[in-house]
Design a protein around this motif. Structure first.
Motif, PDB file in Angstrom:
ATOM      1  N   LYS A   1      44.641  34.753  32.141  1.00  0.00           N
ATOM      2  CA  LYS A   1      44.053  35.671  32.876  1.00  0.00           C
ATOM      3  C   LYS A   1      45.258  36.247  33.960  1.00  0.00           C
ATOM      4  O   LYS A   1      45.230  37.166  34.228  1.00  0.00           O
TER       5      LYS A   1
ATOM      6  N   ASP B   1      45.504  39.893  34.000  1.00  0.00           N
ATOM      7  CA  ASP B   1      45.375  40.795  35.391  1.00  0.00           C
ATOM      8  C   ASP B   1      46.376  41.530  35.659  1.00  0.00           C
ATOM      9  O   ASP B   1      46.641  42.971  36.793  1.00  0.00           O
TER      10      ASP B   1
ATOM     11  N   ASN C   1      38.654  40.977  30.707  1.00  0.00           N
ATOM     12  CA  ASN C   1      38.320  39.857  31.716  1.00  0.00           C
ATOM     13  C   ASN C   1      37.202  39.826  31.819  1.00  0.00           C
ATOM     14  O   ASN C   1      37.262  38.941  32.212  1.00  0.00           O
TER      15      ASN C   1
ATOM     16  N   LEU D   1      36.371  35.919  32.106  1.00  0.00           N
ATOM     17  CA  LEU D   1      35.607  35.384  33.800  1.00  0.00           C
ATOM     18  C   LEU D   1      34.541  34.589  33.032  1.00  0.00           C
ATOM     19  O   LEU D   1      34.339  33.224  34.105  1.00  0.00           O
TER      20      LEU D   1
ATOM     21  N   GLN E   1      35.847  31.587  32.416  1.00  0.00           N
ATOM     22  CA  GLN E   1      35.726  30.259  33.494  1.00  0.00           C
ATOM     23  C   GLN E   1      35.373  29.772  33.947  1.00  0.00           C
ATOM     24  O   GLN E   1      35.397  29.591  35.264  1.00  0.00           O
ATOM     25  N   LYS E   2      33.900  30.660  34.055  1.00  0.00           N
ATOM     26  CA  LYS E   2      32.559  30.514  34.958  1.00  0.00           C
ATOM     27  C   LYS E   2      32.075  31.003  36.213  1.00  0.00           C
ATOM     28  O   LYS E   2      32.175  30.997  36.784  1.00  0.00           O
ATOM     29  N   LYS E   3      33.145  32.437  36.031  1.00  0.00           N
ATOM     30  CA  LYS E   3      33.218  32.753  36.940  1.00  0.00           C
ATOM     31  C   LYS E   3      32.168  33.913  36.650  1.00  0.00           C
ATOM     32  O   LYS E   3      32.836  35.244  36.488  1.00  0.00           O
ATOM     33  N   ILE E   4      31.367  33.283  36.927  1.00  0.00           N
ATOM     34  CA  ILE E   4      30.133  34.625  36.710  1.00  0.00           C
ATOM     35  C   ILE E   4      29.695  36.376  38.040  1.00  0.00           C
ATOM     36  O   ILE E   4      29.805  37.108  37.476  1.00  0.00           O
ATOM     37  N   ASN E   5      30.389  35.977  38.958  1.00  0.00           N
ATOM     38  CA  ASN E   5      30.044  36.489  40.067  1.00  0.00           C
ATOM     39  C   ASN E   5      31.233  37.409  40.257  1.00  0.00           C
ATOM     40  O   ASN E   5      30.979  38.841  39.574  1.00  0.00           O
ATOM     41  N   GLU E   6      32.218  37.059  39.450  1.00  0.00           N
ATOM     42  CA  GLU E   6      33.384  37.930  39.615  1.00  0.00           C
ATOM     43  C   GLU E   6      33.110  38.565  37.974  1.00  0.00           C
ATOM     44  O   GLU E   6      34.095  39.892  38.392  1.00  0.00           O
ATOM     45  N   ALA E   7      32.841  37.680  36.692  1.00  0.00           N
ATOM     46  CA  ALA E   7      32.747  39.083  35.881  1.00  0.00           C
ATOM     47  C   ALA E   7      31.738  39.602  35.950  1.00  0.00           C
ATOM     48  O   ALA E   7      31.907  40.851  35.610  1.00  0.00           O
TER      49      ALA E   7
ATOM     50  N   GLU F   1      30.769  41.913  38.577  1.00  0.00           N
ATOM     51  CA  GLU F   1      31.545  42.815  38.981  1.00  0.00           C
ATOM     52  C   GLU F   1      32.525  43.925  38.450  1.00  0.00           C
ATOM     53  O   GLU F   1      32.783  44.798  38.927  1.00  0.00           O
TER      54      GLU F   1
END
Length: 186
Positions: A122, A126, A153, A157, A160-166, A168
């Motif tokens: 990550k 980034d 990315n 994501l 990392q289970k960062k679904i909302n950011e994924a 985006e």
């Protein structure tokens, strides 16, 4: 056909030391990414080290990228990272070519991803995205490179289970793709 033209160019360059030195890079394009060609890549980089222009720094960063890729294909992640971080990135920074630098960061991210180090993946991903987005030079494949980074990315994501950011980043990729409705991205 490319090798025919390269052979002719090599003949024409033999009496000009600068062109002869450049030919080491162009000849390296045809090397396979195998250990037996490592010294040829190293020679191409060494010959070009005496030149201090942005254009030569771009060529050298491409050579060093290929050395890193060679080590990655040989399943030697520490050597890949070492070549990219200690050699290729400093050279690419001198070139001031944001796409070259971004590609190096992306390869480092891929190496860490393949070794399941998501935090480092990550970090370098980034850096790759930021470098490309903020870069001044937008050469061919700029949007394609950015789409590829956004989609990579999304995958990271999601891990990392960062679904909302994924989502985006998925939307960013989709927005870029809309400008290429009939274009094939490979």
């Amino acid at each position: 056909e490319g090798k025919v033209h390269l052979k002719r160019a090599n003949e024409l360059a033999k009496d000009n030391s600068y062109l002869r030195d450049l030919s080491y890079y162009y000849n390296s394009i045809f090397f396979s990414l195998k250990k037996e060609n490592l010294e040829k890549f190293r020679k191409a980089d060494a010959v070009l080290k005496k030149y201090k222009t942005k254009e030569i720094y771009v060529l050298r960063s491409k050579i060093l990228f290929n050395i890193g890729l060679l080590y990655q294909r040989e399943n030697e992640p520490p050597k890949t990272i070492e070549v990219l971080v200690k050699e290729a990135i400093p050279v690419a920074k001198k070139s001031e070519d944001s796409q070259e630098l971004s590609n190096l960061y992306k390869l480092i991210a891929v190496v860490f991803y393949n070794n399941e180090d998501i935090a480092k993946t990550k970090y370098y991903l980034d850096l790759s995205i930021k470098t490309l987005e903020e870069g001044k030079n937008k050469k061919n494949r700029y949007n394609e490179d950015l789409i590829e980074l956004y989609l990579f990315n999304v995958e990271v994501l999601a891990v990392q289970k960062k679904i909302n950011e994924a989502f985006e980043y998925l939307k960013k990729a989709e927005d870029l793709l809309k400008s290429y409705p009939l274009r094939s991205l490979h």
